[in-house]
Design a protein around this motif. Structure first.
Motif, PDB file in Angstrom:
ATOM      1  N   GLY A 119      56.840  67.069  -4.870  1.00 56.93           N
ATOM      2  CA  GLY A 119      58.167  67.549  -4.533  1.00 56.93           C
ATOM      3  C   GLY A 119      59.307  66.643  -4.943  1.00 56.93           C
ATOM      4  N   ALA A 120      59.104  65.784  -5.921  1.00 54.86           N
ATOM      5  CA  ALA A 120      60.182  64.907  -6.377  1.00 54.86           C
ATOM      6  C   ALA A 120      61.323  65.747  -6.957  1.00 54.86           C
ATOM      7  N   ALA A 121      62.561  65.353  -6.680  1.00 50.15           N
ATOM      8  CA  ALA A 121      63.726  66.075  -7.198  1.00 50.15           C
ATOM      9  C   ALA A 121      63.748  66.061  -8.729  1.00 50.15           C
ATOM     10  N   ASP A 122      63.381  64.939  -9.305  1.00 55.04           N
ATOM     11  CA  ASP A 122      63.307  64.793 -10.759  1.00 55.04           C
ATOM     12  C   ASP A 122      61.903  64.275 -11.078  1.00 55.04           C
ATOM     13  N   PRO A 123      60.918  65.190 -11.232  1.00 51.14           N
ATOM     14  CA  PRO A 123      59.516  64.774 -11.400  1.00 51.14           C
ATOM     15  C   PRO A 123      59.278  63.860 -12.600  1.00 51.14           C
ATOM     16  N   VAL A 124      59.982  64.083 -13.699  1.00 44.18           N
ATOM     17  CA  VAL A 124      59.774  63.239 -14.884  1.00 44.18           C
ATOM     18  C   VAL A 124      60.212  61.809 -14.581  1.00 44.18           C
ATOM     19  N   ARG A 125      61.355  61.660 -13.958  1.00 41.04           N
ATOM     20  CA  ARG A 125      61.849  60.322 -13.590  1.00 41.04           C
ATOM     21  C   ARG A 125      60.913  59.676 -12.573  1.00 41.04           C
ATOM     22  N   ALA A 126      60.530  60.434 -11.560  1.00 37.51           N
ATOM     23  CA  ALA A 126      59.643  59.894 -10.527  1.00 37.51           C
ATOM     24  C   ALA A 126      58.311  59.453 -11.129  1.00 37.51           C
ATOM     25  N   ALA A 127      57.774  60.268 -12.018  1.00 36.61           N
ATOM     26  CA  ALA A 127      56.502  59.919 -12.655  1.00 36.61           C
ATOM     27  C   ALA A 127      56.655  58.674 -13.512  1.00 36.61           C
ATOM     28  N   SER A 128      57.773  58.576 -14.236  1.00 35.14           N
ATOM     29  CA  SER A 128      58.006  57.398 -15.080  1.00 35.14           C
ATOM     30  C   SER A 128      58.089  56.129 -14.249  1.00 35.14           C
ATOM     31  N   LEU A 129      58.799  56.201 -13.139  1.00 31.32           N
ATOM     32  CA  LEU A 129      58.926  55.031 -12.272  1.00 31.32           C
ATOM     33  C   LEU A 129      57.575  54.680 -11.625  1.00 31.32           C
ATOM     34  N   ALA A 130      56.846  55.698 -11.198  1.00 33.03           N
ATOM     35  CA  ALA A 130      55.526  55.446 -10.595  1.00 33.03           C
ATOM     36  C   ALA A 130      54.578  54.833 -11.613  1.00 33.03           C
ATOM     37  N   VAL A 131      54.595  55.349 -12.827  1.00 36.83           N
ATOM     38  CA  VAL A 131      53.718  54.809 -13.872  1.00 36.83           C
ATOM     39  C   VAL A 131      54.089  53.365 -14.175  1.00 36.83           C
ATOM     40  N   SER A 132      55.382  53.054 -14.172  1.00 39.03           N
ATOM     41  CA  SER A 132      55.774  51.667 -14.451  1.00 39.03           C
ATOM     42  C   SER A 132      55.221  50.728 -13.381  1.00 39.03           C
ATOM     43  N   GLN A 133      55.237  51.159 -12.142  1.00 34.82           N
ATOM     44  CA  GLN A 133      54.688  50.335 -11.062  1.00 34.82           C
ATOM     45  C   GLN A 133      53.170  50.205 -11.195  1.00 34.82           C
ATOM     46  N   LEU A 134      52.512  51.323 -11.498  1.00 36.42           N
ATOM     47  CA  LEU A 134      51.051  51.292 -11.636  1.00 36.42           C
ATOM     48  C   LEU A 134      50.626  50.483 -12.863  1.00 36.42           C
ATOM     49  N   ALA A 135      51.415  50.561 -13.938  1.00 35.53           N
ATOM     50  CA  ALA A 135      51.097  49.775 -15.129  1.00 35.53           C
ATOM     51  C   ALA A 135      51.210  48.284 -14.812  1.00 35.53           C
ATOM     52  N   GLY A 136      52.239  47.927 -14.045  1.00 33.75           N
ATOM     53  CA  GLY A 136      52.371  46.528 -13.620  1.00 33.75           C
ATOM     54  C   GLY A 136      51.197  46.086 -12.776  1.00 33.75           C
ATOM     55  N   LEU A 137      50.786  46.942 -11.853  1.00 33.93           N
ATOM     56  CA  LEU A 137      49.622  46.640 -11.028  1.00 33.93           C
ATOM     57  C   LEU A 137      48.375  46.485 -11.900  1.00 33.93           C
ATOM     58  N   ALA A 138      48.187  47.415 -12.829  1.00 38.04           N
ATOM     59  CA  ALA A 138      47.015  47.344 -13.708  1.00 38.04           C
ATOM     60  C   ALA A 138      47.019  46.051 -14.515  1.00 38.04           C
ATOM     61  N   LEU A 139      48.166  45.677 -15.036  1.00 38.55           N
ATOM     62  CA  LEU A 139      48.273  44.445 -15.813  1.00 38.55           C
ATOM     63  C   LEU A 139      47.884  43.232 -14.967  1.00 38.55           C
ATOM     64  N   LEU A 140      48.461  43.129 -13.767  1.00 41.25           N
ATOM     65  CA  LEU A 140      48.163  41.978 -12.913  1.00 41.25           C
ATOM     66  C   LEU A 140      46.733  41.989 -12.379  1.00 41.25           C
ATOM     67  N   ARG A 141      46.229  43.163 -12.027  1.00 31.16           N
ATOM     68  CA  ARG A 141      44.912  43.260 -11.398  1.00 31.16           C
ATOM     69  C   ARG A 141      43.765  43.175 -12.411  1.00 31.16           C
ATOM     70  N   TYR A 142      43.904  43.868 -13.548  1.00 26.88           N
ATOM     71  CA  TYR A 142      42.772  44.009 -14.464  1.00 26.88           C
ATOM     72  C   TYR A 142      42.870  43.174 -15.736  1.00 26.88           C
ATOM     73  N   VAL A 143      44.064  42.823 -16.167  1.00 23.50           N
ATOM     74  CA  VAL A 143      44.209  42.053 -17.411  1.00 23.50           C
ATOM     75  C   VAL A 143      44.422  40.573 -17.104  1.00 23.50           C
ATOM     76  N   VAL A 144      45.479  40.263 -16.363  1.00 17.96           N
ATOM     77  CA  VAL A 144      45.788  38.880 -16.022  1.00 17.96           C
ATOM     78  C   VAL A 144      44.859  38.373 -14.923  1.00 17.96           C
ATOM     79  N   GLU A 145      44.396  39.296 -14.077  1.00 15.43           N
ATOM     80  CA  GLU A 145      43.530  38.982 -12.938  1.00 15.43           C
ATOM     81  C   GLU A 145      44.190  37.959 -12.008  1.00 15.43           C
ATOM     82  N   LEU A 146      45.450  38.240 -11.697  1.00 17.13           N
ATOM     83  CA  LEU A 146      46.233  37.386 -10.818  1.00 17.13           C
ATOM     84  C   LEU A 146      45.775  37.558  -9.373  1.00 17.13           C
ATOM     85  N   GLU A 147      45.455  36.437  -8.743  1.00 16.00           N
ATOM     86  CA  GLU A 147      45.054  36.469  -7.332  1.00 16.00           C
ATOM     87  C   GLU A 147      46.292  36.369  -6.456  1.00 16.00           C
ATOM     88  N   PRO A 148      46.287  36.991  -5.337  1.00 14.73           N
ATOM     89  CA  PRO A 148      45.215  37.735  -4.686  1.00 14.73           C
ATOM     90  C   PRO A 148      45.157  39.206  -5.079  1.00 14.73           C
TER      91      PRO A 148
END
Length: 158
Positions: A119-148
């Motif tokens: 139900g996002a008002a602007d689904p494309v924008r919301a998806a883009s912002l969510a993906v940017s956050q998830l991409a950051g998480l993926a980078l830190l968690r799976y590539v850089v393996e930054l603890e914790p």
């Protein structure tokens, strides 16, 4: 006039041919632009046979990408309960799906569906912002393996 060929027919893995055609169709046109009829044409089969093997376009997509999850079921689980808490449910689902190393290669088209259904008002924008956050998480968690972050349980509160 040629007569139909008699005798044994060559063995064809129809399901595999449909998946190959689906990969080409989704790759060329994206999920929204892909057509089941085009997949059938590419596989040299009737569209009803595509529906026989794959109940929906979503299940055909999941099979074509060899996704480790059913996208429709995952999206339904994330959006269940409405907008309140959708970010936490998305994050939890993301980690559950991406934590196994074998799953990481095949994912990507789920977040935009969540934004639309959520139900996002602007689904494309919301998806883009969510993906940017998830991409950051993926980078830190799976590539850089930054603890914790790398070793945190996906059930662990932030």
């Amino acid at each position: 006039m040629t007569r139909p060929r008699r005798g044994p027919r060559p063995e064809v893995d129809t399901r595999a041919a449909i998946i190959v055609a689906a990969r080409e169709e989704f790759s060329a046109n994206g999920f929204d632009g892909a057509a089941v009829r085009a997949v059938a044409r590419g596989a040299g089969v009737d569209p009803a046979l595509v529906r026989h093997y794959f109940a929906s376009k979503e299940s055909l997509f999941a099979a074509a990408l060899e996704l480790p999850v059913d996208p429709a079921a995952l999206v339904a689980r994330v959006v269940e309960g409405g907008p309140d808490g959708i970010g936490e449910r998305l994050l939890r689902a993301f980690c559950e799906v991406w934590d196994p190393p074998a799953h990481r290669e095949r994912l990507g088209h789920l977040v935009p569906q969540v934004a639309v259904v959520g139900g996002a008002a602007d689904p494309v924008r919301a998806a883009s912002l969510a993906v940017s956050q998830l991409a950051g998480l993926a980078l830190l968690r799976y590539v850089v393996e930054l603890e914790p972050v790398a070793s945190a349980s996906h059930d662990e509160p932030a």
